[in-house]
Design a protein around this motif. Structure first.
Motif, PDB file in Angstrom:
ATOM      1  N   LEU A 185       0.861  -1.133   0.020  1.00 14.38           N
ATOM      2  CA  LEU A 185       0.068   0.019  -0.117  1.00 14.38           C
ATOM      3  C   LEU A 185       0.806   1.326  -0.157  1.00 14.38           C
ATOM      4  CD1 LEU A 185      -2.977  -0.786   2.448  1.00 14.38           C
ATOM      5  CD2 LEU A 185      -3.060  -0.392  -0.059  1.00 14.38           C
ATOM      6  N   THR A 186       2.136   1.131   0.314  1.00 16.42           N
ATOM      7  CA  THR A 186       2.915   2.170   0.490  1.00 16.42           C
ATOM      8  C   THR A 186       3.675   2.709  -0.926  1.00 16.42           C
ATOM      9  OG1 THR A 186       4.862   1.113   0.852  1.00 16.42           O
ATOM     10  CG2 THR A 186       3.501   1.787   2.779  1.00 16.42           C
ATOM     11  N   ASN A 187       3.576   1.647  -1.978  1.00 16.88           N
ATOM     12  CA  ASN A 187       4.013   1.995  -3.225  1.00 16.88           C
ATOM     13  C   ASN A 187       3.081   2.916  -4.009  1.00 16.88           C
ATOM     14  OD1 ASN A 187       5.206   1.876  -6.056  1.00 16.88           O
ATOM     15  ND2 ASN A 187       5.745  -0.355  -5.439  1.00 16.88           N
ATOM     16  N   PRO A 188       3.602   4.154  -4.414  1.00 18.53           N
ATOM     17  CA  PRO A 188       2.747   5.024  -5.023  1.00 18.53           C
ATOM     18  C   PRO A 188       2.550   4.840  -6.503  1.00 18.53           C
ATOM     19  CG  PRO A 188       4.909   5.861  -5.044  1.00 18.53           C
ATOM     20  CD  PRO A 188       4.867   4.690  -4.055  1.00 18.53           C
ATOM     21  N   VAL A 189       3.221   3.869  -6.975  1.00 17.29           N
ATOM     22  CA  VAL A 189       2.854   3.528  -8.657  1.00 17.29           C
ATOM     23  C   VAL A 189       1.469   2.910  -8.615  1.00 17.29           C
ATOM     24  CG1 VAL A 189       3.617   1.924 -10.299  1.00 17.29           C
ATOM     25  CG2 VAL A 189       5.274   3.241  -9.025  1.00 17.29           C
ATOM     26  N   TYR A 190       0.954   2.046  -7.740  1.00 16.84           N
ATOM     27  CA  TYR A 190      -0.164   1.520  -7.669  1.00 16.84           C
ATOM     28  C   TYR A 190      -1.419   2.455  -7.654  1.00 16.84           C
ATOM     29  CZ  TYR A 190       2.271  -2.904  -7.111  1.00 16.84           C
ATOM     30  OH  TYR A 190       2.977  -4.007  -7.541  1.00 16.84           O
ATOM     31  N   SER A 191      -1.032   3.767  -7.295  1.00 15.17           N
ATOM     32  CA  SER A 191      -2.091   4.616  -7.309  1.00 15.17           C
ATOM     33  C   SER A 191      -2.812   4.817  -8.628  1.00 15.17           C
ATOM     34  CB  SER A 191      -1.663   6.080  -6.503  1.00 15.17           C
ATOM     35  OG  SER A 191      -0.466   6.690  -7.639  1.00 15.17           O
ATOM     36  N   ARG A 192      -2.090   4.681  -9.583  1.00 16.96           N
ATOM     37  CA  ARG A 192      -2.929   4.993 -11.057  1.00 16.96           C
ATOM     38  C   ARG A 192      -3.618   3.831 -11.588  1.00 16.96           C
ATOM     39  NH1 ARG A 192       0.862   6.488 -15.238  1.00 16.96           N
ATOM     40  NH2 ARG A 192       2.832   6.259 -14.263  1.00 16.96           N
ATOM     41  N   ILE A 193      -2.861   2.605 -11.255  1.00 11.69           N
ATOM     42  CA  ILE A 193      -3.629   1.435 -11.341  1.00 11.69           C
ATOM     43  C   ILE A 193      -5.095   1.387 -10.608  1.00 11.69           C
ATOM     44  CG2 ILE A 193      -3.808  -1.244 -11.215  1.00 11.69           C
ATOM     45  CD1 ILE A 193      -0.851  -1.339 -11.665  1.00 11.69           C
ATOM     46  N   MET A 200       4.255   4.707 -18.490  1.00 12.21           N
ATOM     47  CA  MET A 200       3.467   3.557 -18.813  1.00 12.21           C
ATOM     48  C   MET A 200       2.043   3.621 -18.697  1.00 12.21           C
ATOM     49  SD  MET A 200       5.658   1.529 -19.609  1.00 12.21           S
ATOM     50  CE  MET A 200       5.119  -0.116 -19.701  1.00 12.21           C
ATOM     51  N   PRO A 201       1.092   3.058 -19.222  1.00 17.44           N
ATOM     52  CA  PRO A 201      -0.292   3.266 -19.318  1.00 17.44           C
ATOM     53  C   PRO A 201      -0.951   2.560 -18.092  1.00 17.44           C
ATOM     54  CG  PRO A 201       0.354   1.472 -20.992  1.00 17.44           C
ATOM     55  CD  PRO A 201       1.392   2.108 -20.587  1.00 17.44           C
ATOM     56  N   LEU A 202      -0.642   3.020 -17.106  1.00 19.91           N
ATOM     57  CA  LEU A 202      -1.117   2.381 -15.812  1.00 19.91           C
ATOM     58  C   LEU A 202      -2.561   2.494 -15.630  1.00 19.91           C
ATOM     59  CD1 LEU A 202       1.786   2.748 -13.338  1.00 19.91           C
ATOM     60  CD2 LEU A 202       1.228   0.798 -14.560  1.00 19.91           C
ATOM     61  N   GLN A 203      -3.127   3.690 -15.685  1.00 22.07           N
ATOM     62  CA  GLN A 203      -4.656   3.913 -15.511  1.00 22.07           C
ATOM     63  C   GLN A 203      -5.402   2.699 -16.661  1.00 22.07           C
ATOM     64  OE1 GLN A 203      -4.686   8.417 -13.993  1.00 22.07           O
ATOM     65  NE2 GLN A 203      -6.518   7.842 -15.192  1.00 22.07           N
ATOM     66  N   ALA A 204      -4.810   2.836 -17.939  1.00 27.76           N
ATOM     67  CA  ALA A 204      -5.628   2.012 -18.925  1.00 27.76           C
ATOM     68  C   ALA A 204      -5.339   0.714 -18.408  1.00 27.76           C
ATOM     69  CB  ALA A 204      -4.859   2.248 -19.984  1.00 27.76           C
TER      70      ALA A 204
END
Length: 334
Positions: free
Chosen positions: A70-78, A286-290
């Protein structure tokens, strides 16, 4: 006799079994599937009373998204992409942090079997993860974490991201390009590493300037320190996560080297914080939201009775150039 028993014996999800038995006119399944569910229910003696049928026909309208940290900010866009797509279809997304607890698989599948969520988006699958073997007929997909042979992987072209990073550095005149890679047992790390190796070889560069570390700041710092000690001639560095890049930049400064004058650095993936590092960090967008949106679509397809299939986001990675990369001093005109 429970609805989940009918679903399992019929080879469909609990949601599909419920919708068949409740004559949902919006359900799109083959006639033979429809008949098989009814035959199985009859064979098993499944006869819910009217109130139970009403409850069985009501979906939770919720999906659970499992992430490793949960602390990894990259996952916020996924998460954002998944949330927005789910909302458009009348669903909510519940967020959970996966753990190494051996009971994780049982707990998460029970969420579906008891009707609390309709499906799982799993961004935390590890080799021999207890969750993988317990999923059975539960609607689920693996997000940015490939499980070979599952037919439920939703991902991006990770090898292309590494190739894009290497080409950018090479175009700047760098020929000694190192990589901070990730744990060898994680598929995303292997894919990014493969892209780096293939592209360096294609350009006639040394593909062996690599050290591995955890997908974290400390992992990046330790791997970069080892790499710079073993190969002091490196003039450019690619890290396979942004968190690793933060640690790698610390290691570069500790080694007494300047960025980008002595060493250019580029990181996989992009976040707003990259603008505020010193120096601002060049990244691969990278297209993380997509990715998050596509994962929701894949689970909803399973809930509708459609066949599973691996999916790869078509959007290609792009270089977001900032001040951490520059032409190599030996490059003509530099």
């Amino acid at each position: 006799m429970r609805l989940i028993d009918v679903a399992t014996a019929s080879g469909v999800t609990k949601s599909v079994a419920s919708r068949v038995l409740n004559n949902d006119p919006t359900l799109n399944v083959r006639p033979e599937t429809h008949q098989r569910v009814w035959d199985t229910a009859a064979k098993l003696g499944y006869r819910p009373h009217a109130g139970a049928r009403a409850l069985a026909g009501a979906e939770a309208r919720a999906l659970a998204l499992l992430i490793p940290d949960l602390t990894n900010p990259v996952y916020s866009r996924i998460i954002r992409g998944a949330y927005r797509q789910a909302r458009q279809h009348g669903y909510v997304v519940l967020l959970a942090e996966d753990t190494t607890d051996d009971q994780a698989g049982k707990s998460f599948t029970e969420l579906v079997e008891t009707g609390r969520v309709d499906g799982l988006l799993i961004a935390s699958a590890r080799p021999r993860h207890p969750l993988i073997g317990s999923l059975a007929r539960v609607p689920h997909v693996f997000v940015n974490r490939e499980v070979p042979g599952s037919g439920r992987n939703v991902g991006m072209d990770l090898a292309a991201a590494s190739a894009t990073a290497v080409r950018h550095l090479h175009q700047l005149g760098h020929h000694a390009i190192g990589m901070v890679s990730g744990p060898v047992d994680l598929e995303p790390a292997r894919a990014r590493y493969a892209g780096f190796v293939d592209q360096t070889r294609a350009l006639g560069l040394d593909p062996g300037l690599v050290e591995r570390g955890e997908f974290s700041e400390s992992g990046g710092a330790d791997a970069a320190a080892r790499l710079l000690k073993a190969h002091p001639d490196i003039t450019a560095l690619y890290t396979s996560t942004l968190s690793q890049a933060v640690g790698a930049m610390h290691a570069v400064r500790t080694a007494g080297r300047r960025m980008p004058e002595d060493l250019s650095i580029i990181a996989y993936d992009d976040l707003p914080l990259a603008d505020y590092l010193a120096p601002p960090l060049t990244t691969i967008g990278m297209p993380l939201q997509a990715l998050g949106a596509a994962a929701v679509d894949a689970v909803l397809d399973q809930l509708a009775g459609r066949p599973t299939a691996d999916r790869t986001i078509d959007t290609q990675p792009v270089v977001i150039e900032r001040a951490s990369t520059m032409p190599h001093a030996g490059m003509d005109g530099a």
